[in-house]
Design an enzyme around this catalytic site. Structure first.
Site, short mmCIF file in Angstrom:
data_model
loop_
_atom_site.label_atom_id
_atom_site.label_comp_id
_atom_site.label_asym_id
_atom_site.label_seq_id
_atom_site.Cartn_x
_atom_site.Cartn_y
_atom_site.Cartn_z
N CYS A 75 -2.18 9.60 2.40
CA CYS A 75 -1.72 8.95 1.17
C CYS A 75 -2.61 9.25 -0.01
O CYS A 75 -2.15 9.35 -1.14
CB CYS A 75 -1.62 7.45 1.37
SG CYS A 75 -3.16 6.72 1.91
N GLU A 115 0.88 -1.18 0.00
CA GLU A 115 0.00 0.00 0.00
C GLU A 115 0.91 1.22 0.00
O GLU A 115 1.43 1.61 1.04
CB GLU A 115 -0.90 -0.03 1.24
CG GLU A 115 -1.84 -1.22 1.30
CD GLU A 115 -2.93 -1.16 0.23
OE1 GLU A 115 -3.27 -0.05 -0.22
OE2 GLU A 115 -3.44 -2.23 -0.16
P1 NAD Z 1 8.16 4.97 4.89
O1 NAD Z 1 8.12 4.14 3.67
O2 NAD Z 1 9.33 5.84 5.11
O3 NAD Z 1 8.03 4.05 6.20
C1 NAD Z 1 7.07 3.03 6.32
C2 NAD Z 1 7.60 1.96 7.27
O4 NAD Z 1 8.82 1.42 6.72
C3 NAD Z 1 7.94 2.47 8.67
O5 NAD Z 1 7.50 1.50 9.60
C4 NAD Z 1 9.45 2.63 8.65
O6 NAD Z 1 10.02 2.39 9.92
C5 NAD Z 1 9.89 1.55 7.66
N1 NAD Z 1 11.14 1.89 6.91
C6 NAD Z 1 11.57 3.14 6.58
N2 NAD Z 1 12.74 3.06 5.88
C7 NAD Z 1 13.03 1.75 5.76
C8 NAD Z 1 14.10 1.01 5.14
N3 NAD Z 1 15.08 1.62 4.47
N4 NAD Z 1 14.07 -0.34 5.22
C9 NAD Z 1 13.09 -0.97 5.85
N5 NAD Z 1 12.05 -0.33 6.47
C10 NAD Z 1 12.01 1.00 6.42
O7 NAD Z 1 6.79 5.81 4.89
P2 NAD Z 1 6.32 6.89 5.91
O8 NAD Z 1 7.14 8.13 5.76
O9 NAD Z 1 6.19 6.30 7.27
O10 NAD Z 1 4.83 7.15 5.35
C11 NAD Z 1 4.58 7.98 4.27
C12 NAD Z 1 4.37 7.20 2.98
O11 NAD Z 1 3.41 6.18 3.17
C13 NAD Z 1 3.82 8.07 1.88
O12 NAD Z 1 4.45 7.75 0.67
C14 NAD Z 1 2.36 7.70 1.83
O13 NAD Z 1 1.70 7.93 0.61
C15 NAD Z 1 2.41 6.25 2.16
N6 NAD Z 1 1.14 5.79 2.68
C16 NAD Z 1 0.38 4.94 1.93
C17 NAD Z 1 -0.86 4.53 2.40
C18 NAD Z 1 -1.75 3.62 1.62
O14 NAD Z 1 -2.74 3.16 2.17
N7 NAD Z 1 -1.47 3.33 0.36
C19 NAD Z 1 -1.30 4.97 3.64
C20 NAD Z 1 -0.49 5.82 4.36
C21 NAD Z 1 0.74 6.22 3.89
#
Ligand code: NAD
Length: 458
Positions: free
Chosen positions: A249, A215
């Site tokens: 998102c 997602e």
């Molecule tokens: P992110 O991808 O930075 O982090 C998401 C998760 O991944 C967190 O738990 C984080 O700790 C982990 N993570 C971060 N870097 C990592 C790495 N290098 N290796 C492994 N794990 C890692 O996202 P965010 O900043 O927390 O959230 C924002 C993003 O999420 C936006 O792009 C938004 O559009 C998306 N989002 C999507 C939905 C959906 O339903 N499609 C909902 C909410 C947010």
């Protein structure tokens, strides 16, 4: 940052595997019991959940209820009501050449699930995914985002109070914990987060051929045509862009307005913003903050190009960015390159709808797509574009209907969830043919006697 040790991860995984192997998570009665337990715990902790979301993101209790708590409660009710039906084996049509066999699909749990969530709707996104895992009959390891630490801790306590760790457990941590988790073999992974990390997750999952639901995010366009009801469009855009201060998102990332109505639309959006948050949005208790300084600084960097039509005020010490509209935006501006994820709305205009469609189609497929205008034209625009989901003459509301599959396409995600789709995301649909033994036609056997006849009925 608090990280979970490798030992703890391995131990949790091992006890969950053993528990799953007992088959205790499979009966529908067990799954229903757990869903009801989760619902009770959420209701009992509602005030604490709201307080945690205020602390982490300065979300008002009203917004926390509407965009997080009520969505999970609604999803739980929907699953509790329908789970019996969803888990029943479904008969499938059997083609003539297979008769007198019969066919059915049986729904079996995939096993031990890994669920990773981001910080923007930290409660809803982790819990809604968990609802699917419970319904699907899986065990789960959940990893909330460290960027919303108060709610992450509260959810850990709620889960530990209600569920054995051999069934559901929350593990805290950031990148290090995620990396360790992703090295392990899970039976399914549901990841919500950025497209960038989504690729890391998918690469790790490929090593074990683990199915993934991703997602992700992206730049969701919002087109406002000359035929739109401008008053309604302005109100809905102001609301949809600024819920959670744009850290949504499916928020409309940028606006594509017909040149003939653009000025009127922007004036009206600015008025609606003032109606909702007052003259000084920093003083409104309904206006959330940017999650952290890093994100705040990134957003400040997007204010440098174009003409500030509304807002533009920032206060880093308070993680505040005023609702901002930027006019006269060009495609090559920094703000048009990546997902904004903040309360800044860049505006492009078009004379002919083909220009807007061409721009949208030359970029990555978005998570959501919004169109304001007459239904007939909306249909034509939908037919020429692609997105995970979307709304006509509204914003965000498609996420609230659990009868609609929710998810992205291409760069904005892979796989769907919500409602029955969530149950299916954690389920193996096993296709079974049952064949009687009182008859055993020779067609399929070597040396293929009657081959000419076989070809006719196949
Ligand atoms: P992110 O991808 O930075 O982090 C998401 C998760 O991944 C967190 O738990 C984080 O700790 C982990 N993570 C971060 N870097 C990592 C790495 N290098 N290796 C492994 N794990 C890692 O996202 P965010 O900043 O927390 O959230 C924002 C993003 O999420 C936006 O792009 C938004 O559009 C998306 N989002 C999507 C939905 C959906 O339903 N499609 C909902 C909410 C947010």
């Amino acid at each position: 940052m608090l990280e979970t040790s490798k030992n703890s991860i391995l131990k949790t995984l091992e006890i969950q595997r053993s528990f799953f192997a007992t088959g205790d998570t499979k009966p529908v009665s067990f799954r229903l019991q757990q869903l009801k337990k989760l619902k009770k715990s959420i209701k009992e902790n509602q005030t604490k959940i709201e307080a945690a979301l205020w602390k982490d993101l300065r979300k008002s209790p009203e917004e926390a209820y509407l965009t997080e708590i009520s969505i999970v409660l609604g999803e739980l009710d929907h699953h509790i009501l329908n789970l019996k039906q969803w888990t029943k084996p479904k008969r499938a049509t059997t083609p003539l050449f297979l008769r007198p066999s019969s066919s059915k699909v049986i729904y079996e749990p995939l096993g031990v699930a890994l669920i990773i969530a981001p910080w923007n709707y930290p409660f809803q996104l982790l819990m809604n995914s968990l609802v699917g895992a419970i319904s699907g009959g899986c065990c789960s390891i959940l990893k909330p985002s460290p960027d919303a630490p108060t709610i992450a801790k509260l959810m850990e306590e709620m889960i530990a109070e209600n569920f054995d760790e051999n069934y559901i457990r929350i593990l805290q941590g950031g990148r290090e914990t995620n990396t360790l988790l992703l090295e392990q073999k899970f039976d399914v992974i549901l990841f919500t987060g950025s497209s960038k990390v989504g690729k890391i997750v998918m690469r790790a999952a490929a090593e074990h051929l683990t199915p993934v639901v991703l997602e992700l995010g992206g730049k969701s366009p919002c087109i406002v045509d000359a035929t739109a009801n401008i008053d309604v469009a302005a109100r809905r855009i102001a609301w949809g862009k600024l819920i959670n201060a744009g850290q949504t998102c499916i928020a409309p990332d940028y606006l594509f307005a017909h040149a003939s109505i653009k000025d009127e639309l922007l004036t009206k959006i600015a008025l609606e913003i003032e109606k909702m948050y007052g003259k000084n949005s920093q003083e409104s208790r309904f206006y959330p903050r940017i999650v952290n300084t890093r994100s705040h600084q990134r957003l400040q960097g997007l204010l440098k190009e174009g003409t500030i039509h509304t807002g533009g005020i920032v206060d880093e010490s308070d993680l505040f960015i005023a609702p901002t509209i930027i006019d006269n935006v060009q495609e090559d501006f920094l703000i048009m390159q990546d997902e904004i994820f903040g309360p800044i709305l860049p505006v492009l205009s078009y004379q002919n709808i083909d220009e807007a469609i061409a721009y949208i189609n030359k970029n990555e497929k978005p998570l959501a797509f919004y169109y304001f205008g007459k239904n007939k034209q909306a249909k034509a625009v939908l037919a020429r574009t692609s997105s995970g989901g979307g709304c006509i003459n509204d914003l965000l509301m498609h996420i609230t209907n659990h009868n609609l599959p929710f998810g992205g396409v291409g760069n904005s995600g892979l796989g769907k969830y919500h409602g029955r789709e969530s149950f299916l995301a954690f389920t193996n649909q096993r296709g079974i043919v049952s064949t009687p033994t009182w008859i055993d036609l020779r067609f399929k056997y070597v040396p293929f006697k009657f081959f000419k006849w076989t070809k006719r009925i196949m």
